[in-house]
Structures are given as C-alpha cells and as structure tokens.
Write a protein that holds these residues in place. Sequence first.
Motif, mmCIF file in Angstrom:
data_model
loop_
_atom_site.group_PDB
_atom_site.id
_atom_site.type_symbol
_atom_site.label_atom_id
_atom_site.label_comp_id
_atom_site.label_asym_id
_atom_site.label_seq_id
_atom_site.Cartn_x
_atom_site.Cartn_y
_atom_site.Cartn_z
ATOM 1 N N LEU A 176 0.823 -1.208 0.000
ATOM 2 C CA LEU A 176 0.000 0.000 0.000
ATOM 3 C C LEU A 176 0.858 1.259 0.000
ATOM 4 O O LEU A 176 0.523 2.251 -0.667
ATOM 5 C CB LEU A 176 -0.931 -0.002 1.216
ATOM 6 C CG LEU A 176 -2.022 -1.081 1.218
ATOM 7 C CD1 LEU A 176 -2.706 -1.153 2.571
ATOM 8 C CD2 LEU A 176 -3.043 -0.809 0.120
ATOM 9 N N GLY A 212 -9.718 -0.486 4.417
ATOM 10 C CA GLY A 212 -9.689 0.757 3.653
ATOM 11 C C GLY A 212 -11.062 1.399 3.663
ATOM 12 O O GLY A 212 -12.076 0.710 3.508
ATOM 13 N N VAL A 216 -13.667 4.402 2.129
ATOM 14 C CA VAL A 216 -13.952 5.325 1.021
ATOM 15 C C VAL A 216 -15.065 6.269 1.480
ATOM 16 O O VAL A 216 -16.236 5.868 1.516
ATOM 17 C CB VAL A 216 -14.411 4.576 -0.250
ATOM 18 C CG1 VAL A 216 -14.459 5.528 -1.429
ATOM 19 C CG2 VAL A 216 -13.513 3.385 -0.540
ATOM 20 N N PHE A 245 -9.567 2.256 -7.546
ATOM 21 C CA PHE A 245 -9.277 3.201 -6.474
ATOM 22 C C PHE A 245 -7.861 3.756 -6.568
ATOM 23 O O PHE A 245 -6.976 3.170 -7.188
ATOM 24 C CB PHE A 245 -9.415 2.524 -5.098
ATOM 25 C CG PHE A 245 -10.793 2.052 -4.771
ATOM 26 C CD1 PHE A 245 -11.768 2.941 -4.350
ATOM 27 C CD2 PHE A 245 -11.132 0.704 -4.879
ATOM 28 C CE1 PHE A 245 -13.045 2.501 -4.035
ATOM 29 C CE2 PHE A 245 -12.396 0.261 -4.563
ATOM 30 C CZ PHE A 245 -13.353 1.160 -4.137
ATOM 31 N N LYS A 246 -7.686 4.909 -5.910
ATOM 32 C CA LYS A 246 -6.372 5.466 -5.614
ATOM 33 C C LYS A 246 -6.331 5.732 -4.116
ATOM 34 O O LYS A 246 -7.362 6.046 -3.510
ATOM 35 C CB LYS A 246 -6.147 6.783 -6.361
ATOM 36 C CG LYS A 246 -5.855 6.631 -7.832
ATOM 37 C CD LYS A 246 -5.589 7.983 -8.470
ATOM 38 C CE LYS A 246 -4.255 8.552 -8.039
ATOM 39 N NZ LYS A 246 -3.908 9.789 -8.782
ATOM 40 N N ILE A 247 -5.145 5.608 -3.527
ATOM 41 C CA ILE A 247 -5.002 5.914 -2.096
ATOM 42 C C ILE A 247 -4.778 7.418 -1.958
ATOM 43 O O ILE A 247 -3.876 7.979 -2.576
ATOM 44 C CB ILE A 247 -3.813 5.146 -1.482
ATOM 45 C CG1 ILE A 247 -4.038 3.646 -1.619
ATOM 46 C CG2 ILE A 247 -3.646 5.520 -0.010
ATOM 47 C CD1 ILE A 247 -2.835 2.811 -1.214
ATOM 48 N N LEU A 277 -9.323 5.730 0.697
ATOM 49 C CA LEU A 277 -9.319 5.460 -0.745
ATOM 50 C C LEU A 277 -10.282 6.385 -1.477
ATOM 51 O O LEU A 277 -11.224 6.918 -0.877
ATOM 52 C CB LEU A 277 -9.716 4.012 -1.009
ATOM 53 C CG LEU A 277 -8.971 2.930 -0.228
ATOM 54 C CD1 LEU A 277 -9.591 1.570 -0.517
ATOM 55 C CD2 LEU A 277 -7.503 2.937 -0.563
ATOM 56 N N SER A 278 -10.065 6.530 -2.782
ATOM 57 C CA SER A 278 -10.957 7.366 -3.593
ATOM 58 C C SER A 278 -11.189 6.751 -4.966
ATOM 59 O O SER A 278 -10.238 6.422 -5.677
ATOM 60 C CB SER A 278 -10.363 8.766 -3.763
ATOM 61 O OG SER A 278 -11.139 9.541 -4.667
ATOM 62 N N HIS A 279 -12.449 6.574 -5.301
ATOM 63 C CA HIS A 279 -12.819 6.180 -6.676
ATOM 64 C C HIS A 279 -13.014 7.443 -7.514
ATOM 65 O O HIS A 279 -12.738 7.453 -8.717
ATOM 66 C CB HIS A 279 -14.111 5.358 -6.642
ATOM 67 C CG HIS A 279 -14.617 4.973 -8.004
ATOM 68 N ND1 HIS A 279 -13.879 4.237 -8.893
ATOM 69 C CD2 HIS A 279 -15.805 5.252 -8.633
ATOM 70 C CE1 HIS A 279 -14.571 4.056 -10.020
ATOM 71 N NE2 HIS A 279 -15.734 4.670 -9.887
#
Length: 381
Positions: free
Chosen positions: A95, A125, A127, A150-152, A164-166
């Motif tokens: 990660l 994680g 979101v 996703f991106k961290i 996390l972010s979609h």
Amino acid sequence: MSEEMNLGVNQEFREGDIVKGVAAQVEDKAVIVSIEGAPYDGIVPISELSSLHIEKASDVVSVGEEFELMITKVEEENFVLSKRKVDALKAWDKLENQFATGEIFEAEVKDVVKGGLVVDLGVRGFVPASLVEDHFVEDFEDYKGKTLSFKITELDKEKGRLILSHRAVLEQEKASKKKSVFGEIKSGDILEGTVQRIATFGAFVDIGGVDGLVHISQISHEHIDDVSSVLSEGQSVKVKVLSVDPENERISLSIKDTLPGPWSNIEENVSKGAVLTGTVKRLVSFGAFVEVFPGIEGLVHISQISHKHINTPHEVLKEGQEVEVKVLDVNANDKRLSLSIKDLQENQAKEEVIDYELPEEASGFSFSDVIGDQLKRFSGK
C-alpha cells in the motif's frame, strides 16, 4: 518431561513469530488450527481473522484451508494466533508503494457503512461518501459486492488509517480524455453530443469527455427565451465546433449551424405576389421589419406602408402589431424579402376616395346622374 516440552515450546515458538497453520476445526467465533512443527494446536479468534467485521468464522474460513498466522500469545498447551496481523504486515508495504506512485488498482466493496464504503486490502480501507463518485449519490446499498478502481489519498500506518478514492480515478480519466479531445477537435467539426446541463444562458454538451457550451443564441434559428423549452438533460444533439481554446479549456458549440436555416428553400415556399400575415418586429426610420416565418423578416419600405404620405413608420405601425403584407421580391442568396402593406390597401383606398368625392345629396342617384348635373353647371347649360 512436560516442563521441558513447555520450555522448548516457549523458546521455539514465541510471540510475534509467523507460522503456517491449517484450519482443523471452524467454529462460529473461532478457528482451531494445527501448526506445522508445534506440539499442540492454536486458536484464531474471529476478531483476528480479518480487518473487517465478521459474523461467523465459517463465512471466511473452511476446514483444510492453509494460511500464515502470527503468534500473539503463548499459553499452556495453546497458542493464540492472528491472521489479520499477518495480512496487515504484507499489505502495508504494498500500500505504501501504491500510495507513493499513485497507482490505480481494483478492489471489491466489502461493506456499506454510515458515511461511505469499506474495502479489504489486508487492512481496512475506507472510502468516504464524497470520494465515491464525481456526482452526488443518495444511496450506496447497491455498491456492496461491486469491484471499483481506487487510488489511495491518505495513508498512516501507525494509526492504521487508509483512505481510498474512486472519484480521483474518474477525475484522472476525465482529465486524460479532455487532453485528448482538445488535441483532436478543431473549428468546423460536426460532432454528436449529449446535453449534460441546462443553464439560463445556454447548454453544456458532452462531446466525448469534454463539455462545450452552446450559447442560447446558437441553439435555434428562432428566438429562444427558455433553454429548457427546447433542450433536456441527456438529450442527444448534433453540434458544430465554433472555437477551441485549449489554454482555458473552453469549447464553443452551435446546434443552430447544423440545422437547415429558415432561408433554405425560401423561394419554393414564398413567391412574388404572395400574401402573408406577419408581425412587426422593428420600426426604423426607413421602414418596418416584419417577421413572416420564424427567423425570416422582410422589409416594408416606408414608401410601401401607406398611400398617404408619412414621415415615420411609427405614425401608422407599432411593434408587435399583426399585419398583412404582399411579397414584392425574394432573394434567398442575400436573405432579403421585400414586402408591401400599401399594395393590399389600394382597392380600399380608391373606394374611400370615391366615397369622399360623392356629395351626400347624390344618395339614391346613379353616378352618371351626378356627373351629368355637374357638367351642365360648368357648360352654362
């Protein structure tokens, strides 16, 4: 013997050691595992199976399944073990690398909780709702079990915090598409688009990952006061690219320029001598502009307004007035239409002149009788 065995166990198997175990028995709240090389079995409490909440151990573990475990406690003829901590150790290194490089990866949504979504990446994680999509989502229940990219956006190993972010992935994809589109399109291109948003001054149309503005004046050949009266969100439209400004990321579009103009085939619909009904749109010193079809105005020159002499069109006409006009000339190339109001009033004007010249006492007599009496007076007979 027993004391020596326990001593050996404590020396050989210590807290923090990573061992291999096989699920020998799966209970509701724990898993009994046999440990390779150990004199007795160990137990994995349900809370140590995963970083996520689990109702029953059998939901995630089956008899005979093998996995790596960390010894968290050495008791008399028993070990307390954790799968969760081993998963976390392996996960954090990966990660941290994904966070540093901005890597995009896919993961399944394991749960929907208040405020967002939960993903299992070896560690829990989270979101946040605001980072799920690039638009408002009212209900996230359908997201459980979905696989998203996703991106961290935030990582703190010490606190066990992983955000996390979609949405960040979607925005990155849009930025890439936008750059591509700006490099490809040019003024004059005819494209298919979808109306994304309606505004008072126009409509924003998606032309493949980029929104361009169709100003209200570029929607139709006819005058429009309310954009929503002719367009709706989600509607497919054909547009012409008017201008491209990559630096400011602006694209001007026109729907009107892809539609047949009001002057198209005008000569087939309107011929010289035709009588039409129109509305006075503008009054100027030299005449009046009358709209006879949507988007088509013709000029009634001041000399063609009335048989009487007038100094300005305002003396007999007003804007918004409905009038009948006669077509004097049609020129589609120059978009000119010459009209006359006077030509339709000619017969009426002559009748008024004749009525005005007849004396009241002539009522009941023929026209020749009256003229004859007047000629006698002039001749002296």
